[in-house]
Each structure stands twice: as C-alpha cells, then as structure tokens.
Design a protein around this motif. Sequence first.
Motif, PDB file in Angstrom:
ATOM      1  N   GLU A   1      33.876  88.907   7.253  1.00 49.62           N
ATOM      2  CA  GLU A   1      34.973  87.949   7.296  1.00 49.62           C
ATOM      3  C   GLU A   1      36.314  88.639   7.046  1.00 49.62           C
ATOM      4  O   GLU A   1      37.304  88.351   7.707  1.00 49.62           O
TER       5      GLU A   1
ATOM      6  N   ASN B   1      37.241  90.665   9.970  1.00 47.11           N
ATOM      7  CA  ASN B   1      37.737  89.762  10.999  1.00 47.11           C
ATOM      8  C   ASN B   1      39.194  89.390  10.733  1.00 47.11           C
ATOM      9  O   ASN B   1      40.047  89.477  11.622  1.00 47.11           O
ATOM     10  N   LEU B   2      39.459  89.013   9.482  1.00 42.34           N
ATOM     11  CA  LEU B   2      40.799  88.580   9.113  1.00 42.34           C
ATOM     12  C   LEU B   2      41.806  89.703   9.360  1.00 42.34           C
ATOM     13  O   LEU B   2      42.840  89.506  10.002  1.00 42.34           O
TER      14      LEU B   2
ATOM     15  N   LEU C   1      42.617  81.660  14.101  1.00 43.92           N
ATOM     16  CA  LEU C   1      42.662  82.192  12.735  1.00 43.92           C
ATOM     17  C   LEU C   1      42.935  81.071  11.735  1.00 43.92           C
ATOM     18  O   LEU C   1      42.228  80.917  10.735  1.00 43.92           O
ATOM     19  N   LEU C   2      43.937  80.240  12.033  1.00 41.44           N
ATOM     20  CA  LEU C   2      44.287  79.150  11.119  1.00 41.44           C
ATOM     21  C   LEU C   2      43.136  78.173  10.986  1.00 41.44           C
ATOM     22  O   LEU C   2      42.818  77.703   9.896  1.00 41.44           O
ATOM     23  N   THR C   3      42.503  77.846  12.125  1.00 40.95           N
ATOM     24  CA  THR C   3      41.394  76.896  12.089  1.00 40.95           C
ATOM     25  C   THR C   3      40.269  77.425  11.207  1.00 40.95           C
ATOM     26  O   THR C   3      39.711  76.684  10.394  1.00 40.95           O
ATOM     27  N   GLN C   4      39.934  78.704  11.364  1.00 45.48           N
ATOM     28  CA  GLN C   4      38.821  79.246  10.573  1.00 45.48           C
ATOM     29  C   GLN C   4      39.178  79.309   9.090  1.00 45.48           C
ATOM     30  O   GLN C   4      38.319  79.102   8.241  1.00 45.48           O
ATOM     31  N   GLN C   5      40.465  79.566   8.792  1.00 43.39           N
ATOM     32  CA  GLN C   5      40.860  79.638   7.386  1.00 43.39           C
ATOM     33  C   GLN C   5      40.811  78.270   6.724  1.00 43.39           C
ATOM     34  O   GLN C   5      40.508  78.151   5.554  1.00 43.39           O
ATOM     35  N   PHE C   6      41.136  77.222   7.499  1.00 36.90           N
ATOM     36  CA  PHE C   6      41.187  75.885   6.916  1.00 36.90           C
ATOM     37  C   PHE C   6      40.067  74.998   7.439  1.00 36.90           C
ATOM     38  O   PHE C   6      40.208  73.786   7.535  1.00 36.90           O
TER      39      PHE C   6
END
Length: 559
Positions: A293, A296-297, A343-348
Amino acid sequence: MAIYHKAFIKTPTIISIILYVLTLNLSFKTVTWATTTAGINLTLKKECTTQTCFQNFLDQIENITVLPLDTVTSILTVAFSTLEKILEPSLLSSPTELAFFGNLVLKTSEKLISTLVKPTDTSYSVNFTLAAIEGQVFMLGPNVTLDKIPQLDMTNSSVEIDLIGIANNNNGRSAAVAFMSYTMMENLLKPDFFNTPENMIKTMMSTVISATLPKTTNTKLTKPVNFTLKHIREFDPSGSLSCVYWNISEWTVDGCSVLKTNSSYTVCSCDHLSTFALIMQTSRPPESDPLLELLNLVCVIVGLVFFSLALLTFALCQWSPGVNNVARINICISLLLAHLLFLLTQQFLNLIRPQQVLCAVIAGLLHFLFLSGFVWMFIEAVLLFICVNNLSQISSKKREVLSSGFLCVIGYVVALVVVCVSALVDPKGYGSELCWIKMDKGFIWSFQGPVLVILALNMIIFIKIFTTVNSALKNLNVEVSQMKKNKIMAFKILGQCVVLGCPWILGFFINGSEVLEIIFVILNSQQGTFIFLIYCALNNEVWQQYRKLFRLICCDKQH
Ligand SMILES: *[C@@H]1O[C@H](CO)[C@@H](O)[C@H](O)[C@H]1NC(C)=O
Ligand SMILES: *[C@@H]1O[C@H](CO)[C@@H](O)[C@H](O)[C@H]1NC(C)=O
Ligand SMILES: *[C@@H]1O[C@H](CO)[C@@H](O)[C@H](O)[C@H]1NC(C)=O
Ligand SMILES: *[C@@H]1O[C@H](CO)[C@@H](O)[C@H](O)[C@H]1NC(C)=O
Ligand SMILES: *[C@@H]1O[C@H](CO)[C@@H](O)[C@H](O)[C@H]1NC(C)=O
C-alpha cells in the motif's frame, strides 16, 4: 461445560438482572398448573447469581408439563425483553458467554413451549407471535384423519415434517412438534460460531429457528425435515449458503443440506431436529499488504508529480512550429485526473464505500478518464500517421484544423459514449468494493474491450508508419531529417502506447500473484514519469527552455 461454568461466574450481574425481572413479574403472579390439582408457584430468588440457582428455575419448569398460553407468552416476553436490555449495551462479549446465554434461551423457550402441548385425540394447534419469538405447536392424536399435516408457517420461515409417520411409530399413535423462530437470536448465536477452514465473512441469512418433538417418546424422523427460510438480508450471488444447526457451542452442517435456493428463499433439509439457521459465506476482501500500500501511495504520488511537470512543460514551453501537443496535453490531463481521483478514492474508501451512488459515479468517472486517455493516445498515433503520409502536402492551416476543438470532441465524446452506453446497459456494473468497475458478469469488458481495440488499431498504425518512413528514407526524395524525426516520434508514441496499455493487459493476469501486482502498481503509477521522460527529459528543445526558465528564476532571486 467447565468453560461455560467460568463464563457464568464471570457474569453474575447479568444473571441477576434476568432473574430480578423474572421475579418482579412472577412473584405476584401465581402460575397455576392447569391439568393437575395442585397449584404451583414459580419462584426465583432475587439474589440468584449462581448457575445452580438459575438451574433451579429451569428445574421448576422441568416438572411442569402444561401451562396456559398466556403464562407462557408473558414469561417469554419478560425473558426476551430482559435479554434485549442485556444485549443492547453489549455486556456480553466473549464467545463462551454468548453461547452460554444462547443455550439458556433456547432451553428455556423449548421447555416453555413444550408446556403448551396437551393430550388430544385428533389434532390440535397453538401459535403465538411476540416481538422476539414466534412459536407454533402442532399435536396429533390416535384418531386423527389427516393424510398430510398442514405446513407450519411463520413470518419468515416454514417447516415440513412427516409428523404422521412419527406418530405412527409411537405408542398411542400421538406426536407433537414445536416450532420457534427467534428474531434477535443472531446476536447471541452469531454466525461466527460457524467454524470453517476458510477465512470467510459469515452473514446470518435467516432468523434462527428451532424445531423439537416435545412429549414424543420415539423422536426418530421418518423423513428428513425440510425448512423454507426467507432471506432476511440481500443475497450476494458470489456467496455460498450453508444450512446449519446449533450444537452446544458451534454452528455445524452435519446432516443438513441446501435443497434448493433462489434469490429470496432457501429450502434446507436436515436429518435431525434442533436449532437451525442459514448462513452465507462471502470471501473477505484480500488482506491489503501495508508495504504494498505504501509502495502504491509513493508511486502514485511520484507519477502525479511527473504528470504535472509534463503538463506544465507541454503547456508553457515554446515549442517549434509543427509540434502538436494537443493529444499529449489531453493524455496528461485525463490520466492525471484519473490517477488523482483513484488515489483520493482509495484513501477515503471507508467514507465513500457506504454511499453507493457516489461510489458508482466515481467508478463511472474513472472509467471515462482512463478511457479518454486511451482515445487521445489513438488520436496521437493518427496525427503522426497523417503527418508522415502527407508530409509535403499538409499545410499549417490543416494542422490548425486537426488541433482545434474537433479533436477534443472526438477525444472526450468517444469515451463519454462508451460510459453512457455501459451505464444504460448495466447501471449496477459500476461501484465495486474499490469503487471501480465490477469484474463479474463481463462488465469489465466495457473498459478492457475499448482499450484492446485501441491498442490493436495503434499497432496497425505503427506498422504502417514504419513501413512508410522506411520506404521514404530509401527514396531520398523527401526531407531526410524530418523523416528521421518522425521515426523517432513514432518510436516514442509506440513506447508510450506500450507503457500505458501494458498495465491494463497485465491486470488480466494478476489473480493473486504478488510479483505481478507489484509490477502493475509500478507500471500503472509511473505513466506520468514515462511521459515526462520521453517527451521532456529526452528532448533537447525542452532542456533549452528549462535552462532559460532556470536562469529567469535565479535572476529573480538575486534581485
Ligand atoms: C421434579 O420431579 C422430580 C421427580 O420426578 C423430583 O425429584 C423433583 O424434586 C421435582 N422438582 C420440583 C422442583 O418439584
Ligand atoms: C423433504 O425433501 C426431501 C427431498 O425433496 C423429501 O425426500 C422429503 O420427503 C421431504 N420431507 C418432508 C417431510 O416432506
Ligand atoms: C422477517 O424478515 C424481514 C426481512 O425480510 C424482517 O424485516 C422482519 O423483521 C422479519 N420478521 C420476523 C418476525 O422475523
Ligand atoms: C454435536 O457435536 C458432538 C461432538 O462435537 C457430536 O458427538 C454430536 O453428535 C453432535 N450432535 C448432533 C445432534 O449431531
Ligand atoms: C423462491 O422460492 C420460493 C419457495 O421455494 C417461492 O415461493 C418463490 O416464488 C421463489 N421466488 C422466485 C423469485 O423464484
């Protein structure tokens, strides 16, 4: 049982709540024993905090053979409302406590409902419906003339049992069945008590039901008993259903099987009577590796930075005339937005996932952005093709036409049409666990399909470009330097095509392979880096511009 004993001693307060409430209700009420001459008092001590004490209460009911219906329902009402109070603040936590109380509730209810059975010559049935429990008792006597007993029906379940066959196997040709359905029992006898080797998510799909043969000597079943259970939750087609029965401390399947099932009902068949339920198992989302993860980030952020740098370079640098950056700029815009949104979707994800509509809209938007990136790549190849083939004829005017809004319409409308058609054909295809396109039922082809088509078309165009360039170079009739430039450009676009297309093709083969997953993460996130590398870092013209810019910034600082 020793373990239950311990659990019990640990929770004296809970027991005293139950007993206290029971006492309140029963101490001023004389429960009369209908068929015998003596009146019987059910008594419970207020300070009843030991298992022995509670066992006493069970023993007292043990000897009662018949109770009137209203007494049974009032005891059950008190018992279940007390249980609800205990369950609400989650006083019970350990599995042993839960199982212990579950068994207690089952035993008490079964005992109480069996007191509703009265001897009969023909047939007799009683039923009651409370908030927490529904019950039905059906009795057969020796003179019954039924050739098929009526189905025992509850709100969300029904049972088929060959009671006539059982009665024929008994002395006096009589038998009784008691059927109960518990609404909130899943909080005690949790689906997690179903031990399976696979690490799956377990969901209770039916109410917990019990069937017993009270006051029947020979309880051997002549035919398997069949239950029709209504699904109380939405059935996930990827899940697997198990008909289970409760055996002291766990749900097990021995002797039970799923007869048939559809989206809203399941019929279970069991070769013995007990407490039953329907449990659905669905696979857990794969454990995410924290290291992967993080990788990935970091990769996605690096990729985004280079996308932005490339975009700035395309937009701000002064390019020599004849360089058409429209396609490149739009590839960068689409993919930059796509990666950023992803990226934003996976973070939130935890916040977004519950909002199904938002999740589906994001999936649609991602679909659109990634696809338009590919469409722009196709346009880029086509532009080069036109350039190579009409080198001498193409005028700057025509180039202007090609670079104008017309291209933008193609670049974005094609992707938009694909997304709209997909959404119309199967709106449920958007919004997977990761707020992306659902992989099942082939919906993923709405993305992979266009991508494969574009990649295939691009390959054809490149072969065409290379043959044209090579034959032109042999001809020596054309500007050699320009042709060589075109050839280099074709290689660059081909490389870009491979780098942007590869991850998605690779995506087909991941299926749990960690190495492939890491390659996918790196390739997919470094698209921006690659674009920056081939068009900016490996371009002398751009470096000159950077130097100018650098000098400008430095001079500014000196002031
Ligand atoms: C229940 O019956 C058994 C024997 O049938 C007797 O030993 C026991 O004392 C009785 N219990 C109560 C609470 O009456
Ligand atoms: C339950 O279903 C099985 C299989 O269909 C059948 O053989 C059996 O007779 C059924 N039981 C009852 C009680 O109808
Ligand atoms: C029956 O199932 C529905 C859901 O399908 C649920 O809302 C309802 O509470 C259930 N009723 C009983 C009595 O179990
Ligand atoms: C419950 O489980 C025990 C062993 O775990 C087994 O011996 C027993 O037969 C089971 N009960 C039923 C009704 O199958
Ligand atoms: C599902 O099965 C139940 C019982 O077997 C039946 O009543 C119901 O109509 C079926 N529903 C569908 C959608 O097939």
